[in-house]
Design a protein around this motif. Structure first.
Motif, short mmCIF file in Angstrom:
data_model
loop_
_atom_site.label_atom_id
_atom_site.label_comp_id
_atom_site.label_asym_id
_atom_site.label_seq_id
_atom_site.Cartn_x
_atom_site.Cartn_y
_atom_site.Cartn_z
N GLY A 1 0.81 -1.18 0.00
CA GLY A 1 0.00 0.00 0.00
C GLY A 1 0.85 1.25 0.00
O GLY A 1 1.93 1.28 -0.55
N LEU A 67 3.31 -3.48 -2.76
CA LEU A 67 2.55 -4.62 -2.24
C LEU A 67 3.55 -5.71 -1.90
O LEU A 67 4.18 -6.28 -2.79
CB LEU A 67 1.54 -5.12 -3.28
N TYR A 98 -2.16 -2.99 -8.04
CA TYR A 98 -2.77 -4.28 -7.72
C TYR A 98 -2.01 -5.40 -8.40
O TYR A 98 -1.19 -5.17 -9.30
CB TYR A 98 -4.25 -4.31 -8.14
#
Length: 104
Positions: A1, A67, A98
């Motif tokens: 994040g 991430l 993502y």
């Protein structure tokens, strides 16, 4: 994040040294090697509209959003993406990131 630190930071290096893996590096097929943050859009106060967006500048070495995967040995990461549509660039100075994966 939203780490607000680059991959050469102590925080990032600590997570990797503890067994984490960056999802960008784990991706087997597609991965974006672009930066994940950008300048805020320009606001026209009279019109109450954003009139100009800025795209991320630089490569993944400038990224401040990551991430980190623990247990990555049980994942087959297909892709890692940085989203950069105009709507997204208007909403924040960070681009969403993502990955797609399946458990193996």
């Amino acid at each position: 994040g939203d780490f607000n630190c680059k991959i050469n930071s102590l925080a990032y290096k600590h997570l990797i040294s503890e067994g984490g893996m960056d999802a960008r590096m784990a991706a087997r097929n597609e991965r974006d090697f672009i930066n994940t943050w950008h300048e805020y859009p320009v606001l026209d106060k009279e019109k109450a509209l954003y009139t100009k967006t800025y795209s991320p500048v630089g490569c993944h070495l400038d990224a401040i959003d990551h991430l980190i995967l623990f247990g990555h040995e049980e994942l087959a990461v297909d892709c890692f993406k940085v989203l950069t549509s105009d709507d997204i660039l208007l909403s924040s100075d960070h681009c969403p990131i993502y990955f797609d994966a399946e458990f193996i």
